[in-house]
Each structure stands twice: as C-alpha cells, then as structure tokens.
Design a protein around this motif. Sequence first.
Motif, short mmCIF file in Angstrom:
data_model
loop_
_atom_site.label_atom_id
_atom_site.label_comp_id
_atom_site.label_asym_id
_atom_site.label_seq_id
_atom_site.Cartn_x
_atom_site.Cartn_y
_atom_site.Cartn_z
N ASP A 26 0.83 -1.21 0.00
CA ASP A 26 0.00 0.00 0.00
C ASP A 26 0.86 1.26 0.00
N GLU A 27 1.98 1.24 0.75
CA GLU A 27 2.88 2.39 0.77
C GLU A 27 3.55 2.60 -0.57
N VAL A 28 3.95 1.51 -1.23
CA VAL A 28 4.57 1.62 -2.55
C VAL A 28 3.57 2.18 -3.56
N THR A 29 2.33 1.70 -3.48
CA THR A 29 1.28 2.20 -4.37
C THR A 29 1.04 3.68 -4.14
N TRP A 30 1.02 4.10 -2.88
CA TRP A 30 0.83 5.52 -2.57
C TRP A 30 1.98 6.35 -3.11
N ARG A 33 1.61 6.78 -6.78
CA ARG A 33 0.55 7.75 -7.09
C ARG A 33 1.05 9.18 -6.88
N LEU A 34 1.77 9.39 -5.79
CA LEU A 34 2.33 10.71 -5.51
C LEU A 34 3.35 11.09 -6.58
N ASN A 35 4.15 10.12 -7.00
CA ASN A 35 5.14 10.34 -8.05
C ASN A 35 4.47 10.77 -9.36
N LEU A 36 3.41 10.07 -9.72
CA LEU A 36 2.69 10.37 -10.95
C LEU A 36 2.10 11.78 -10.92
N LEU A 37 1.49 12.14 -9.81
CA LEU A 37 0.92 13.48 -9.68
C LEU A 37 2.00 14.55 -9.78
N TRP A 38 3.13 14.30 -9.13
CA TRP A 38 4.24 15.26 -9.17
C TRP A 38 4.74 15.45 -10.60
N VAL A 39 4.93 14.36 -11.32
CA VAL A 39 5.42 14.44 -12.71
C VAL A 39 4.41 15.18 -13.59
N VAL A 40 3.14 14.80 -13.49
CA VAL A 40 2.11 15.40 -14.35
C VAL A 40 1.98 16.90 -14.11
N PHE A 41 1.91 17.30 -12.84
CA PHE A 41 1.69 18.71 -12.55
C PHE A 41 2.97 19.54 -12.75
N VAL A 189 8.42 6.43 -12.03
CA VAL A 189 7.46 5.51 -11.44
C VAL A 189 7.27 5.74 -9.94
N VAL A 190 8.38 5.81 -9.18
CA VAL A 190 8.21 5.83 -7.74
C VAL A 190 9.28 6.61 -6.97
N SER A 191 10.42 6.91 -7.57
CA SER A 191 11.55 7.47 -6.81
C SER A 191 11.22 8.80 -6.13
N VAL A 192 10.65 9.73 -6.88
CA VAL A 192 10.36 11.06 -6.31
C VAL A 192 9.30 10.95 -5.22
N GLY A 193 8.21 10.25 -5.53
CA GLY A 193 7.16 10.08 -4.53
C GLY A 193 7.65 9.34 -3.30
N GLY A 194 8.50 8.31 -3.52
CA GLY A 194 9.04 7.56 -2.39
C GLY A 194 9.92 8.41 -1.51
N TRP A 195 10.80 9.23 -2.13
CA TRP A 195 11.67 10.11 -1.34
C TRP A 195 10.84 11.14 -0.57
N ILE A 196 9.87 11.75 -1.24
CA ILE A 196 9.04 12.76 -0.57
C ILE A 196 8.33 12.16 0.64
N GLN A 197 7.79 10.95 0.49
CA GLN A 197 7.09 10.33 1.61
C GLN A 197 8.05 9.94 2.73
N LEU A 198 9.21 9.38 2.38
CA LEU A 198 10.20 9.02 3.40
C LEU A 198 10.72 10.26 4.12
N ASP A 199 11.04 11.29 3.36
CA ASP A 199 11.54 12.54 3.94
C ASP A 199 10.51 13.14 4.89
N THR A 200 9.26 13.15 4.46
CA THR A 200 8.19 13.70 5.31
C THR A 200 8.01 12.87 6.56
#
Length: 220
Positions: A26-30, A33-41, A189-200
């Motif tokens: 679930d965390e990887v999926t989240w 999703r966060l990564n995709l939104l960051w890239v798109v916007f 796919v996941v690196s940016v979103g994963g870092w942002i979530q881990l950092d937070t």
Amino acid sequence: MHRRRPSQALAAPGPAWVIRLYEAADEVTWAARLNLLWVVFTLLGGVLLGVGPATVAAYTLARRHARGESVQAFPAFLDVYRRQFVRGTALLFPVLGVSVFLVADYLYFASLGPAAVVPRLVTLVALAAVAVVVAYLLPMVVHYDLRAAAYLPKASLFALTRPASSVLLLFVLLAVVYVTATYPFLALVVSVGGWIQLDTWLCQRFFAENEARLRAERIS
C-alpha cells in the motif's frame, strides 16, 4: 494451564506477515501515485513553473498521509497546487538555482582531473549541505506556518543542531539516488514520490521530538 498446540504457534505469525506485506504494498502504491501526480503537474507548469507548486503539493499530501489522514489524491493535489503556485515557485527557485550552480561547478572541476580535487570535494560537500537543508526545508513548509523568509534559516539551524538526523536523511537520499541511477525508469514511477514520503515521515518525527524537548525545557 491451557497451552497452544505446535501447529497453532507456527501459524500465529502468518496473518501478521500478510498484514505487513499488504501495508508495504500500500505504501509503494501511494508513493507511485504521488510520483505520478508530481510528474504530471510539474509538466503542466512547463517544468520550471510547475516543479515548485507540484513539490509543495506533494509534500502536503505526504504529511497528511504520514499523519494517517484519508486523502483523495488528485483533488487534494490540485487544490494545493493552485493555492501554492506562486509561493511554491518562489520557494523552489532559489534552491534550484543554487543546486544547478553547484552541480555545474562540480562537473567542471571533475573535468579538470586530479588538479582540481580540492575544489571538487568542497563543491561536493556544499551540495550535500544544500541537500540536507532542503530535506528539512520542504517538510517545514507544510508543517509550520511561518513567514517565507523564516523557513531557510530555521531549516539550516535544524540541520546544524541535529547532526545524527541530518546524516540519516542524507543516507536515505543517497540510497534513493543510487537505486534510481541504477534503474532510471524508477524516476518516472516511484523514486520522487518515495523520497518525498520518506523525507516527510522522518521529518515529522524529528519535528515532534524537537517540540517535545522544547516543551520539557520550558517546564523545567
């Protein structure tokens, strides 16, 4: 005394492992999703104008997720992106400018070979320092309500006064960068979103510890 049968003892850990596996997935999926939104916007803002508000929006959602809040990702991201467009751009532009300058200097000194070892190492240390300060800065932006000019000094002070936490953040960032450099497709796919979530997630705990310490000092 009632004793469990061996089969029951062996079977007990099963559900716990299933739950942990589900939570990890679930965390990887989240993060994806966060990564995709960051890239798109980021792309919607033409990269330079989009990366600031997209990053602030991603950290805002990451904080809510870390606090256990239920988040509808797309509408929440869009709302923060709109509200923080100017502020996010203003916050990220100086950071991006300094980072690009230091990376350019590092590549220049690296091209000079052994004759420029010292300035290359100095530039590398400066890059690491900027990375750590930014790792505190962005979670602070979505956690504390301060004047815009107050965030950078506060993040810099936090980085200096908590060396163990700073080293941990730098280690996690380097691990993410290394894995992404090895498998570049992960950046989309996941690196940016994963870092942002881990950092937070880490900074939320560092902030809570610091606030608890300050309260204890005031009481004493």
